[in-house]
Structure formats: C-alpha cells, structure tokens
Write an enzyme that holds these catalytic residues in place. Structure first.
Site, PDB file in Angstrom:
ATOM      1  N   TRP A  95       4.588  -4.455 -21.617  1.00  0.00           N
ATOM      2  CA  TRP A  95       4.564  -4.537 -19.971  1.00  0.00           C
ATOM      3  C   TRP A  95       3.927  -3.413 -19.464  1.00  0.00           C
ATOM      4  O   TRP A  95       4.524  -2.573 -18.672  1.00  0.00           O
ATOM      5  CB  TRP A  95       6.248  -4.832 -19.698  1.00  0.00           C
ATOM      6  CG  TRP A  95       6.570  -5.883 -19.938  1.00  0.00           C
ATOM      7  CD1 TRP A  95       6.050  -7.141 -20.656  1.00  0.00           C
ATOM      8  CD2 TRP A  95       8.037  -6.219 -19.645  1.00  0.00           C
ATOM      9  NE1 TRP A  95       6.985  -8.031 -20.871  1.00  0.00           N
ATOM     10  CE2 TRP A  95       8.039  -7.572 -20.157  1.00  0.00           C
ATOM     11  CE3 TRP A  95       9.190  -5.467 -19.286  1.00  0.00           C
ATOM     12  CZ2 TRP A  95       9.332  -8.347 -20.303  1.00  0.00           C
ATOM     13  CZ3 TRP A  95      10.445  -6.556 -19.195  1.00  0.00           C
ATOM     14  CH2 TRP A  95      10.507  -7.723 -19.791  1.00  0.00           C
ATOM     15  N   ASN A 133      -4.355  -8.771 -22.417  1.00  0.00           N
ATOM     16  CA  ASN A 133      -4.218 -10.129 -21.735  1.00  0.00           C
ATOM     17  C   ASN A 133      -3.503 -10.052 -20.272  1.00  0.00           C
ATOM     18  O   ASN A 133      -3.748 -10.453 -19.188  1.00  0.00           O
ATOM     19  CB  ASN A 133      -3.352 -10.899 -22.675  1.00  0.00           C
ATOM     20  CG  ASN A 133      -3.059 -12.368 -22.021  1.00  0.00           C
ATOM     21  OD1 ASN A 133      -3.925 -13.148 -21.668  1.00  0.00           O
ATOM     22  ND2 ASN A 133      -1.808 -12.524 -21.809  1.00  0.00           N
ATOM     23  N   HIS A 134      -2.570  -9.034 -20.168  1.00  0.00           N
ATOM     24  CA  HIS A 134      -1.832  -8.947 -19.044  1.00  0.00           C
ATOM     25  C   HIS A 134      -1.140  -7.615 -18.856  1.00  0.00           C
ATOM     26  O   HIS A 134      -1.202  -6.724 -19.645  1.00  0.00           O
ATOM     27  CB  HIS A 134      -0.616  -9.997 -19.356  1.00  0.00           C
ATOM     28  CG  HIS A 134       0.456  -9.510 -20.591  1.00  0.00           C
ATOM     29  ND1 HIS A 134       0.086 -10.230 -21.776  1.00  0.00           N
ATOM     30  CD2 HIS A 134       1.456  -8.593 -20.915  1.00  0.00           C
ATOM     31  CE1 HIS A 134       1.107  -9.605 -22.617  1.00  0.00           C
ATOM     32  NE2 HIS A 134       1.671  -8.884 -21.836  1.00  0.00           N
ATOM     33  N   GLU A 168      -5.929 -19.241 -21.636  1.00  0.00           N
ATOM     34  CA  GLU A 168      -6.650 -18.345 -21.247  1.00  0.00           C
ATOM     35  C   GLU A 168      -6.389 -17.635 -19.879  1.00  0.00           C
ATOM     36  O   GLU A 168      -6.341 -16.406 -19.384  1.00  0.00           O
ATOM     37  CB  GLU A 168      -8.173 -18.296 -21.719  1.00  0.00           C
ATOM     38  CG  GLU A 168      -8.374 -18.530 -23.159  1.00  0.00           C
ATOM     39  CD  GLU A 168      -9.741 -18.861 -23.407  1.00  0.00           C
ATOM     40  OE1 GLU A 168     -10.779 -19.111 -22.452  1.00  0.00           O
ATOM     41  OE2 GLU A 168     -10.135 -19.020 -24.481  1.00  0.00           O
ATOM     42  N   ASP A 177      -1.704 -12.063 -15.349  1.00  0.00           N
ATOM     43  CA  ASP A 177      -2.809 -12.500 -16.356  1.00  0.00           C
ATOM     44  C   ASP A 177      -4.221 -11.816 -15.941  1.00  0.00           C
ATOM     45  O   ASP A 177      -4.608 -12.185 -14.677  1.00  0.00           O
ATOM     46  CB  ASP A 177      -2.982 -13.879 -16.690  1.00  0.00           C
ATOM     47  CG  ASP A 177      -3.841 -14.180 -17.924  1.00  0.00           C
ATOM     48  OD1 ASP A 177      -3.008 -14.230 -19.071  1.00  0.00           O
ATOM     49  OD2 ASP A 177      -4.820 -14.243 -17.810  1.00  0.00           O
ATOM     50  N   ARG A 206      -4.145  -2.689 -33.334  1.00  0.00           N
ATOM     51  CA  ARG A 206      -3.878  -4.264 -33.499  1.00  0.00           C
ATOM     52  C   ARG A 206      -3.777  -4.683 -32.229  1.00  0.00           C
ATOM     53  O   ARG A 206      -3.035  -4.165 -31.190  1.00  0.00           O
ATOM     54  CB  ARG A 206      -2.340  -4.264 -34.014  1.00  0.00           C
ATOM     55  CG  ARG A 206      -1.765  -5.548 -34.046  1.00  0.00           C
ATOM     56  CD  ARG A 206      -0.658  -5.874 -32.999  1.00  0.00           C
ATOM     57  NE  ARG A 206      -0.030  -7.198 -32.957  1.00  0.00           N
ATOM     58  CZ  ARG A 206       0.520  -7.665 -32.256  1.00  0.00           C
ATOM     59  NH1 ARG A 206       0.797  -7.103 -30.876  1.00  0.00           N
ATOM     60  NH2 ARG A 206       1.280  -8.896 -32.302  1.00  0.00           N
ATOM     61  N   ASP A 208      -2.675  -7.572 -29.208  1.00  0.00           N
ATOM     62  CA  ASP A 208      -1.738  -8.580 -28.956  1.00  0.00           C
ATOM     63  C   ASP A 208      -2.277  -9.769 -28.181  1.00  0.00           C
ATOM     64  O   ASP A 208      -3.374  -9.603 -27.448  1.00  0.00           O
ATOM     65  CB  ASP A 208      -0.620  -7.977 -28.109  1.00  0.00           C
ATOM     66  CG  ASP A 208       0.628  -8.895 -27.353  1.00  0.00           C
ATOM     67  OD1 ASP A 208       1.250  -9.222 -28.502  1.00  0.00           O
ATOM     68  OD2 ASP A 208       0.559  -9.269 -26.541  1.00  0.00           O
ATOM     69  N   GLU A 234      -3.295 -10.590 -33.125  1.00  0.00           N
ATOM     70  CA  GLU A 234      -2.240 -11.719 -33.107  1.00  0.00           C
ATOM     71  C   GLU A 234      -2.724 -13.063 -32.398  1.00  0.00           C
ATOM     72  O   GLU A 234      -3.175 -13.071 -31.218  1.00  0.00           O
ATOM     73  CB  GLU A 234      -1.037 -11.066 -32.307  1.00  0.00           C
ATOM     74  CG  GLU A 234       0.055 -12.277 -32.399  1.00  0.00           C
ATOM     75  CD  GLU A 234       0.754 -12.144 -31.264  1.00  0.00           C
ATOM     76  OE1 GLU A 234       2.110 -12.192 -31.403  1.00  0.00           O
ATOM     77  OE2 GLU A 234       0.510 -11.572 -29.871  1.00  0.00           O
ATOM     78  N   GLY A 238       2.198 -22.138 -31.212  1.00  0.00           N
ATOM     79  CA  GLY A 238       2.918 -23.209 -31.776  1.00  0.00           C
ATOM     80  C   GLY A 238       1.847 -24.331 -31.829  1.00  0.00           C
ATOM     81  O   GLY A 238       1.302 -24.858 -30.742  1.00  0.00           O
TER      82      GLY A 238
END
Length: 257
Positions: A95, A133-134, A168, A177, A206, A208, A234, A238
């Site tokens: 965060w 991403n965020h 996205e 975002d 790595r 995220d 990553e 699902g």
C-alpha cells in the site's frame, strides 16, 4: 470449483547490479515478509483500525543477523517485501504512500544497502517486490506521493473479470488504480525503478499484480528502465485458463495491448 492460478511468469529476460537469467535459474529463493521476519519486538502493534493487522517490528538490520540461518537452509537468494513508505496498516508493503521514501518501520536507505551488501558478500542475490498497479488506500489523494491528484488514476469502478479492459482499468480491492498510460505516470515509474535498482544494488524484482496493468506498460518498462534486470511477475486471477497466464510470459512488442 474455481481454482486460482498463480504463475511467476518470466516477463523480462533481457544492467545495473542485476544477475543474468541463467544465474537466477540456478538460485533457490527464500521469500520473506520483511515485517514478520526477524522481528525485534515482543508483540505486534495492534493499533485500532487495521483490518489485516499491523507492524510487528521486522527490519533490514535484524534480517542481516539471520542470513546464516537462511543460507544454512540452502537458499542463495532472498525476496523481500516492497520497500517504500506505506499508508497506515501497510505492514505488508503493498500500500504505497510515497514511492520515493523508505518504509521507516523496516529501516533506512543505509540499512537496505547494508542488507544488499551483506547478501552479496555471501554470493547471495537480493530480489525486491514492487507494485506498479496501485497505491495505498487513501481518502485524500494528496497524501499519496508523487501521484497526489485524481488525474493520475483510473476512475473508480468494480472489476468485471470477464473484461480485460475492466481488469486493467478498475480498482483491485478498492485501491487507487494508476493510469500507467498517462504521460505523467509512466516516466515517473520509470525513474523510480531506476533509483530502486541502482541505489540499492538489486539483483532482480518480483512484480505484483501484473495482469491488472496493460501489457504495453511492461514493454515500456522493459525498454526504458530495466536494462536487463531479471524480473518475475504475479498473474493471479481465478478462473482464467493457462493460455491467459501464458500470454504474460516473454511477450513481444507486437503482443503488447
């Protein structure tokens, strides 16, 4: 039943202090949550309002003292949590509040360099977790640095997982975002990456939440900032087929979308 599929996709095999892909392939990597490994507090900080818990006192200097333990188990690379300053309750590191400030709970810039040097003196590699991403949860965007205004972000919307555009552009877990396609965002992320890799002697990263960012940004980052740095990412969504996940491995410029 819906199964979640996670792949550490080799996005970028193209430096800075980076080690080669072949060198990384021969490594056994120990992942640790910086705050929860080698803690120096008897109890965790149980401040009110932290849904998922709070800081427990782990940090870079304490980690250095445990390298014999890690190496003794046969590991020769260490993957640590994101290093930037986080919003309240962000003990996990995902965060971000200020990309250009260190998380003071983990230590100083000098402490992180000391960890990197200690690993390298043992012939071990350092991998740092990164998030593009965020940013972290914030009622007021002005507290988020350097992206302190609404125009840096996509509009808030709930993700429709049947739509890649929605994946996205909408907000994962209601986290602000970033619009990486904006000319005021991409170059800043590039500069931040340059600093991370060079100043702290990072051997690999790595990434995220890869699938939540359009592929064009990954091509841009590869060409402008990574300079051959080894990176894995990553892809954790699902219900998606393996072909979806495979689309993030070694994607070419022509495949960027």
């Amino acid at each position: 039943m819906v199964f979640k599929l996670c792949v550490m996709a080799a996005l970028l095999a193209l430096g800075v202090h980076t080690a080669s892909v072949d060198e990384w392939k021969r490594r056994t990597t120990y992942q640790l949550l910086t705050d929860r490994f080698a803690t120096h507090h008897d109890t965790c900080n149980t401040a009110q309002g932290c849904q998922y818990g709070n800081y427990c006192g782990g940090g870079y200097q304490a980690m250095i003292g445990k390298l014999d333990y890690i190496q003794g188990m046969g590991f020769d690379a260490v993957w640590i949590s994101p290093v930037v300053a986080n919003t309240d309750c962000g003990y996990h590191g995902y965060w971000a509040e200020d990309l250009f400030a260190m998380n003071p709970h983990f230590g100083t810039e000098e402490d992180l360099v000391a960890l990197s040097d200690a690993l390298h003196s043992r012939g071990m590699f350092l991998m740092v977790d990164v998030v593009y991403n965020h940013m972290g949860p914030a009622d007021d965007k002005s507290q988020l640095k350097p992206f302190d205004a609404d125009f840096y972000y996509h509009q808030n919307c709930q993700i429709d997982y049947s739509s890649q555009d929605s994946i996205e552009d909408c907000w994962l877990a209601n986290l602000p975002d970033l619009n990486q396609a904006d000319s005021r965002v991409g170059p800043v992320l590039q500069g931040w990456t340059d600093k991370l890799l060079t100043k702290y002697k990072v051997d690999g990263i790595r990434i995220d939440t890869v699938a939540y960012v359009h592929k064009g940004f990954w091509q841009y980052l590869t060409q402008t900032a990574l300079n051959g740095t080894y990176a894995v990412g990553e892809v954790l969504i699902g219900g998606k087929p393996l072909s979806y996940i495979a689309g993030y491995q070694n994607s070419s410029d022509n495949e960027a979308q």
